[in-house]
Design an enzyme around this catalytic site. Structure first.
Site, mmCIF file in Angstrom:
data_model
loop_
_atom_site.group_PDB
_atom_site.id
_atom_site.type_symbol
_atom_site.label_atom_id
_atom_site.label_comp_id
_atom_site.label_asym_id
_atom_site.label_seq_id
_atom_site.Cartn_x
_atom_site.Cartn_y
_atom_site.Cartn_z
ATOM 1 N N HIS A 1 -1.578 -11.644 -8.820
ATOM 2 C CA HIS A 1 -0.166 -11.553 -8.434
ATOM 3 C C HIS A 1 -0.103 -11.069 -6.997
ATOM 4 O O HIS A 1 -0.312 -9.890 -6.717
ATOM 5 C CB HIS A 1 0.551 -10.590 -9.370
ATOM 6 C CG HIS A 1 2.045 -10.638 -9.270
ATOM 7 N ND1 HIS A 1 2.704 -11.146 -8.168
ATOM 8 C CD2 HIS A 1 3.015 -10.260 -10.144
ATOM 9 C CE1 HIS A 1 4.007 -11.067 -8.372
ATOM 10 N NE2 HIS A 1 4.213 -10.541 -9.561
ATOM 11 N N HIS B 1 5.992 -17.909 -13.837
ATOM 12 C CA HIS B 1 5.719 -16.605 -13.236
ATOM 13 C C HIS B 1 4.439 -16.045 -13.845
ATOM 14 O O HIS B 1 3.554 -15.582 -13.129
ATOM 15 C CB HIS B 1 6.902 -15.666 -13.489
ATOM 16 C CG HIS B 1 6.718 -14.301 -12.915
ATOM 17 N ND1 HIS B 1 6.645 -14.071 -11.569
ATOM 18 C CD2 HIS B 1 6.582 -13.088 -13.520
ATOM 19 C CE1 HIS B 1 6.480 -12.777 -11.349
ATOM 20 N NE2 HIS B 1 6.428 -12.156 -12.514
ATOM 21 N N CYS C 1 8.934 -9.979 -6.583
ATOM 22 C CA CYS C 1 7.988 -11.082 -6.803
ATOM 23 C C CYS C 1 8.576 -12.440 -6.469
ATOM 24 O O CYS C 1 7.854 -13.442 -6.428
ATOM 25 C CB CYS C 1 7.531 -11.076 -8.265
ATOM 26 S SG CYS C 1 7.129 -9.439 -8.890
#
Length: 632
Positions: free
Chosen positions: A472, A434, A281
């Site tokens: 995401h 995040h 990520c």
């Protein structure tokens, strides 16, 4: 002096819309915009979604009827809102209510009967099973008799428990904007994003290339899963199992280096640094770090930093879903004590949540060293003094969080304090979290911020979480965060986490300011872009605002240079405004240089001192000194 990496352009696409000129950010904070910005945003999205288009200088709808810009919200507002951000997965990806799969079946016989069927001889499996009796018929057909059980797989469907994603806006189709040649969706998005970023600078790309040595330009980009659509790895892995043929392109186009390669080969014509690294990520930040380090070292003067991921496929979703990482229908119903699921609110960072929501997108940032940015009159959108990357050490679970993110965040905050002083960090900094929307993340990430706030005496530390809106996107996720940070610097609107009713009780928010609605904020100096990736891939970037960056440049370069910059910059602003107006009307003019400007290697001129590459004004200087002379 250490060169300061300056952001001079940013473009891309995600569920919120186009990145350039903060369109995607403005879609997120739509209800907080003034009337002019709101109207511009609806126009840009309506064009992006192919609801309106420009024909012979007139804005028209899909039927060719004239449309007034002022009426777009009234005509298409609900459709635009419904077709952006996180929503139920649309059927151009796959049918979540009837997802295809292969149902295993065992056919058996009773009363000593046999299974008998006819087929073409060429369709028989090789080798033919020993318990099959095959009798040849006319017209190259055979009769098969089986006295035993037969295992088969039958095409079937299932109700997918995961039904929402952050998809590119409904109706947006980059494949028709250029000769896409059956390329995977992620690479199509890359071409769009790279064009959007370059045109957003207001600078002619050839002029940029001729302003530096050819080897001082770099492209830094990656995806994580690679291109998993039918045209890439998805088709490569599925084709033979489905009885189809693997194409000649699926392997090559599936590689996670392809976003880098496509930018070099088809957009920029770069012959300088080419760099690809994946960090789950944190992939965008990993590549940003490499670019920042190269600019600081003087190896690179112009950097194209990118990431793309379009992985809304049944296989990827099932993989994450079986890990328990994705928000599913059952979990969301339990959270809301309802039999109905609001697919707009599946991603709930720092609230009561049950997993993240996958998204798709591509983000591209253009960086230069500070001297070149001033010389060319580039827009100063901000600067990145450093990006920190640290691992988690020994782990029991490869997907669990660890100490690495403490290190990256602490280094980033300490750096900002040393550059601008504690007051800026305490009063004018904010975090792009995040914020993945998992129960574990909300606790572990908030605890990091809590402890750093205690250490650096920060109170009411503002926190925003883009994944609440766009999902995401995996590789470009921290690019989504950077895009939001640049939007905040420009508009002074801090996005709240509007998908949650309140901050969860187990979140460490004593020193944090996490709101459930958007709000006006004072001018911000610093953004911390934070990413916690699977496998212990942690990264944090310190990003300075355009106002702070300009003050730093003025102190370093002096009034005379800044005055000259101002003169040059005026024409750049005009070019930027022209592109923004064109893009808002759907006139993107994607850059796709397939075979255009290829270099004849026979025309390369080489001497002991330098090399001249056709198509570039400046030469590549070859080393004339020994960097290890103290060892001889």
């Amino acid at each position: 002096m250490t060169a300061l990496p300056v952001i001079v352009g940013m473009g891309g696409i995600n569920a919120a819309g186009r990145t350039s000129f903060h369109q995607g950010y403005r879609r997120i904070v739509l209800d907080s915009l003034d009337a002019k910005a709101r109207q511009e945003t609806f126009l840009g999205l309506a064009s992006l979604m192919n609801l309106v288009k420009l024909e012979q200088g007139q804005l028209v709808d899909q039927n060719g009827a004239a449309v007034e810009q002022a009426n777009i919200e009234a005509l298409y507002g609900e459709q635009i809102i419904a077709g952006t951000l996180i929503r139920k997965i649309e059927k151009n990806h796959f049918d979540v209510d009837a997802t295809p799969w292969q149902q295993k079946m065992t056919l058996s016989v009773s009363n000593d009967e046999k299974i008998v069927f006819e087929t073409r001889a060429r369709d028989l499996p090789q080798p033919t099973p020993a318990n099959w009796q095959v009798e040849e018929l006319e017209n190259k057909k055979v009769k098969v008799t089986i006295a035993a059980e037969l295992d088969i797989k039958h095409a079937s469907t299932r109700d997918n428990p995961i039904k929402a994603a952050g998809q590119l806006p409904t109706g947006f189709d980059p494949s028709v904007m250029y000769n896409s040649r059956y390329q995977p969706r992620g690479l199509q998005a890359t071409i769009f994003a790279a064009t959007d970023a370059i045109r957003s600078t207001g600078l002619d790309w050839q002029h940029i290339m001729n302003s530096v040595q050819p080897d001082q330009i770099g492209t830094y980009s990656a995806s994580v899963a690679g291109q998993v659509n039918e045209e890439g790895f998805g088709g490569l892995l599925r084709s033979r199992q489905q009885g189809d043929r693997v194409s000649t392109k699926q392997l090559a186009l599936g590689l996670n280096t392809m976003s880098t390669d496509f930018i070099n080969a088809y957009v920029t014509g770069n012959v300088g640094t080419t760099f690809t690294t994946s960090g789950a990520c944190a992939t965008f930040l990993y590549n940003l770090r490499a670019a920042v380090n190269d600019i600081q070292a003087g190896r690179t003067r112009v950097a194209v930093v990118a990431s793309s991921e379009c992985a809304i496929t049944p296989e990827i979703i099932e993989g994450f879903g079986n890990m328990g990482a994705l928000a599913n229908e059952e979990g969301l119903k339990r959270l809301d004590d309802s039999q109905e699921v609001d697919h707009r609110r599946t991603s709930r960072p720092f609230g009561e949540n049950c997993g993240f929501t996958i998204g798709e997108g591509a983000q591209v940032a253009i960086l230069m060293d500070d001297a070149l940015a001033l010389e060319l009159g580039a827009e100063i959108m901000g600067s990145v003094p450093d990006v920190y990357v640290n691992a988690d050490g020994v782990k029991k679970s490869i997907t669990a969080p660890g100490p690495g993110n403490y290190i990256t965040m602490a280094k980033s905050v300490a750096l900002a304090s040393s550059i601008l002083g504690q007051e800026s960090v305490q009063k004018r900094s904010f975090i792009l979290a995040h914020g993945s929307s998992t129960p574990q993340n909300r606790v572990t990430e908030s605890l990091i911020y809590h402890r750093l706030a205690e250490t650096f005496a920060i109170d009411n530390w503002k926190v925003a979480a883009p994944k609440a809106y766009v999902g995401h996107t995996i590789a470009p996720a921290s690019g989504d965060q950077l895009a939001m940070a640049l939007g905040v610097f420009t508009h002074n609107i801090m996005p709240g986490v509007t998908t949650i009713d309140k901050v969860a009780d187990d979140v460490y928010d004593q020193y944090l300011d996490i709101r459930t609605e958007h709000y006006q904020c004072d001018e911000m100096d610093i953004a911390f872009i934070n990413s916690k990736g699977f496998g212990g891939n942690n990264a944090t970037a310190t990003v300075l605002s355009p106002a702070v960056t300009m003050k730093m440049l003025q102190k370093r370069h002096g009034e005379a240079v800044l005055k000259q910059y101002s003169n040059t910059h005026s024409s750049v602003k005009v070019a930027q405004a022209n592109y923004q107006a064109q893009a808002d009307l759907g006139q993107y003019e994607l850059i796709y240089r397939f075979g255009d400007g290829m270099i004849d290697e026979n025309d390369i001129v080489i001497s002991a001192q330098d090399m001249h590459i056709p198509g570039f004004d400046k030469t590549i200087t070859l080393s004339q000194s020994n960097p290890y002379q103290d060892m001889f």
